[in-house]
Design a protein around this motif. Structure first.
Motif, PDB file in Angstrom:
ATOM      1  N   ASP A  76       1.139  -0.974   0.020  1.00 51.26           N
ATOM      2  CA  ASP A  76       0.166   0.139   0.015  1.00 51.26           C
ATOM      3  C   ASP A  76       0.392   1.283  -0.117  1.00 51.26           C
ATOM      4  O   ASP A  76       1.997   1.913   1.134  1.00 51.26           O
ATOM      5  N   GLU A  79      -1.951   7.857  -0.870  1.00 51.39           N
ATOM      6  CA  GLU A  79      -2.629   8.254  -1.755  1.00 51.39           C
ATOM      7  C   GLU A  79      -1.874   9.494  -2.450  1.00 51.39           C
ATOM      8  O   GLU A  79      -1.400  10.142  -1.676  1.00 51.39           O
ATOM      9  N   SER A  80      -2.391   9.860  -3.740  1.00 50.37           N
ATOM     10  CA  SER A  80      -1.098  10.945  -3.567  1.00 50.37           C
ATOM     11  C   SER A  80      -1.810  11.943  -3.959  1.00 50.37           C
ATOM     12  O   SER A  80      -3.049  12.182  -4.046  1.00 50.37           O
ATOM     13  N   TYR A  83      -3.017  13.888  -7.314  1.00 53.78           N
ATOM     14  CA  TYR A  83      -4.392  13.645  -8.066  1.00 53.78           C
ATOM     15  C   TYR A  83      -5.319  12.465  -7.103  1.00 53.78           C
ATOM     16  O   TYR A  83      -5.792  12.808  -8.234  1.00 53.78           O
ATOM     17  N   LYS A  85      -5.954   9.579  -5.823  1.00 60.89           N
ATOM     18  CA  LYS A  85      -5.869   8.732  -6.264  1.00 60.89           C
ATOM     19  C   LYS A  85      -4.779   8.011  -5.872  1.00 60.89           C
ATOM     20  O   LYS A  85      -3.665   8.449  -4.964  1.00 60.89           O
ATOM     21  N   PRO A  86      -5.074   6.754  -5.753  1.00 56.49           N
ATOM     22  CA  PRO A  86      -4.091   5.183  -5.168  1.00 56.49           C
ATOM     23  C   PRO A  86      -2.639   5.713  -5.585  1.00 56.49           C
ATOM     24  O   PRO A  86      -2.743   5.848  -7.131  1.00 56.49           O
ATOM     25  N   GLY A  88      -0.048   3.146  -5.912  1.00 53.45           N
ATOM     26  CA  GLY A  88      -0.372   2.059  -6.552  1.00 53.45           C
ATOM     27  C   GLY A  88      -1.204   2.062  -7.905  1.00 53.45           C
ATOM     28  O   GLY A  88      -0.312   1.835  -9.100  1.00 53.45           O
ATOM     29  N   GLU A  89      -1.962   2.719  -7.777  1.00 54.43           N
ATOM     30  CA  GLU A  89      -3.171   2.969  -9.258  1.00 54.43           C
ATOM     31  C   GLU A  89      -2.330   3.306 -10.693  1.00 54.43           C
ATOM     32  O   GLU A  89      -1.982   2.747 -11.585  1.00 54.43           O
ATOM     33  N   LEU A  90      -1.788   4.843  -9.946  1.00 54.22           N
ATOM     34  CA  LEU A  90      -1.042   5.807 -11.464  1.00 54.22           C
ATOM     35  C   LEU A  90       0.067   4.992 -11.483  1.00 54.22           C
ATOM     36  O   LEU A  90       0.494   4.977 -12.787  1.00 54.22           O
ATOM     37  N   GLU A  92       0.801   1.796 -12.006  1.00 52.64           N
ATOM     38  CA  GLU A  92       0.855   0.569 -12.647  1.00 52.64           C
ATOM     39  C   GLU A  92      -0.317   1.380 -14.567  1.00 52.64           C
ATOM     40  O   GLU A  92       0.284   0.505 -15.166  1.00 52.64           O
ATOM     41  N   GLU A  93      -0.514   2.449 -14.435  1.00 48.80           N
ATOM     42  CA  GLU A  93      -0.950   3.074 -15.958  1.00 48.80           C
ATOM     43  C   GLU A  93       0.331   3.048 -16.204  1.00 48.80           C
ATOM     44  O   GLU A  93       0.385   3.730 -17.735  1.00 48.80           O
ATOM     45  N   ARG A  94       1.264   3.828 -15.769  1.00 52.10           N
ATOM     46  CA  ARG A  94       3.127   4.615 -16.378  1.00 52.10           C
ATOM     47  C   ARG A  94       3.694   3.735 -16.178  1.00 52.10           C
ATOM     48  O   ARG A  94       4.365   3.689 -17.448  1.00 52.10           O
TER      49      ARG A  94
END
Length: 311
Positions: A76, A79-80, A83, A85-86, A88-90, A92-94
C-alpha cells in the motif's frame, strides 16, 4: 547454484530496503510545502493544520517512517496528494510505457553495439571510424539527441509520430510511437556497450586458446564467433545491469522530449506538487527495477560462468 541465488535475492531485498529508507530521509529535507502547494499562500492556519493531520504530516518523522514502511510491506503506497488517487494505481498506469521504453532502448543499444564491435575487430580499417562515432554519441546529451531525431524523422521527414502514445491496444502503433524515444536511448548508451565489447573482445583475442585455434587453420570469423564471443560477453553482461539503471533515469528526459505519459512525466509533476507519497512510490519502484536488473544480471552471469555460482 541455489545458495548463489539465495544470496543474491537477500542482497537485493536489503538494497531495496536501504534505498527506500534513504528516499524517505531525503524527502524530509526537500524544500517546499505540499500543504501550501495544495491550499495556496492565503490558506488559514486552521485549514493548514487540518490538511496536515489528514496527510499525516503532523506526526514525528520516525512515526511517519514506521507507518510508511508498514504500509509498503502490505503493498500500500498511499494516496497521491496531487491526483487524489492511490499511488499504486497511478504507477500501474504509467509503468508499462516506461518499462517498454527501457527494454526497447536496452535491446537496441545491445543490437547496435555488439555487431559494430565485431565489425571493428574483424575489419581493422573500420575500427577508427566506429570508435570516433561512438565517442561522439557518448558526448552528446540525451535531450539534444532526442530533439535532433525528433526534427529529422518526425518533422522534416514525417516517418514517425512526434509525440504522444496511443496505448498498447495496437502493438504496431505503440511501436511506431516508441521508436524514436527508444532509438534516442539506444544511441545514447550504445557507445558505452561498444567500448566495453570492443575492449573485452581485444583482450580475449590475445589468449592462448585463440592462437591455438588460428594455428589449426580455423577461419577468423569462426574463431571470433565460436571461441571469443562467449568469454568476451561476461563483462558486457555486467555492464547491462548498470545500463538498465541509466536508461531508467534517461527515460525521464526522453519522455518529456517526446511528451510520453510515462513515469518520467509523472515524477516531474509529483516533484513540482511536492507530492511526497507519489514521489516515494516512484523512487521505490524505480529502485526495485534497478535492483531487479542487477539481480537478473547476476543470475545470467552465474549461468554463463558456473565458477561464479559455486564460489
Amino acid at each position: 547454484m541455489r545458495s548463489f541465488l539465495l544470496r543474491r535475492v537477500l542482497l537485493a531485498l536489503a538494497t531495496l530496503w536501504l534505498a527506500s529508507s534513504l528516499v524517505f530521509l531525503f524527502l524530509l529535507f526537500l524544500p517546499g510545502d505540499p500543504v501550501q502547494a495544495i491550499l495556496g499562500l492565503e490558506a488559514s492556519p486552521a485549514a493548514r493544520q487540518a490538511l496536515e493531520r489528514a496527510l499525516g504530516l503532523d506526526k514525528p518523522p520516525w512515526e511517519r517512517y514506521a507507518d510508511w514502511l508498514t504500509r509498503t510491506l502490505r503493498l500500500d503506497l498511499g494516496e497521491s496528494i496531487r491526483y487524489g488517487k492511490p499511488v499504486g494505481e497511478l504507477l500501474e498506469e504509467r509503468l508499462p510505457l516506461t518499462l517498454g521504453l527501457v527494454l526497447l532502448g536496452l535491446g537496441g543499444a545491445l543490437f547496435l553495439a555488439l555487431p559494430l564491435a565485431l565489425l571493428a575487430l574483424r575489419f581493422p580499417f573500420w575500427d577508427l571510424g566506429l570508435t570516433g562515432l561512438m565517442a561522439l554519441l557518448q558526448s552528446v546529451p540525451t535531450f539534444f539527441l532526442g530533439v535532433v531525431l525528433l526534427y529529422a524523422l518526425a518533422v522534416h521527414l514525417p516517418l514517425f509520430p512526434a509525440s504522444g502514445f496511443p496505448g498498447f491496444s495496437s502493438p504496431w502503433e505503440a511501436l511506431r510511437h516508441l521508436f524514436l524515444p527508444a532509438l534516442t536511448l539506444a544511441l545514447s548508451r550504445a557507445a558505452i556497450l561498444f567500448r566495453m565489447a570492443r575492449g573485452s573482445l581485444l583482450e580475449v583475442m590475445g589468449q592462448d586458446y585463440i592462437r591455438t585455434a588460428r594455428a589449426k587453420g580455423v577461419p577468423e570469423t569462426w574463431v571470433l564467433f565460436k571461441h571469443a564471443l562467449k568469454p568476451a560477453s561476461l563483462p558486457l553482461v555486467t555492464v547491462l545491469g548498470l545500463e538498465g539503471g541509466f536508461l531508467l533515469t534517461g527515460a525521464v528526459v526522453v519522455e518529456v522530449v517526446f511528451a510520453l505519459p510515462g513515469m518520467g512525466s509523472l515524477a516531474l509533476t509529483a516533484l513540482e506538487a511536492r507530492d511526497y507519497p507519489l514521489l516515494q512510490g516512484l523512487v521505490l519502484v524505480m529502485a526495485a527495477l534497478i535492483v531487479l536488473f542487477n539481480l537478473l544480471v547476476d543470475l545470467l552471469y552465474g549461468l554463463l560462468d558456473p565458477r561464479v555460482a559455486y564460489a
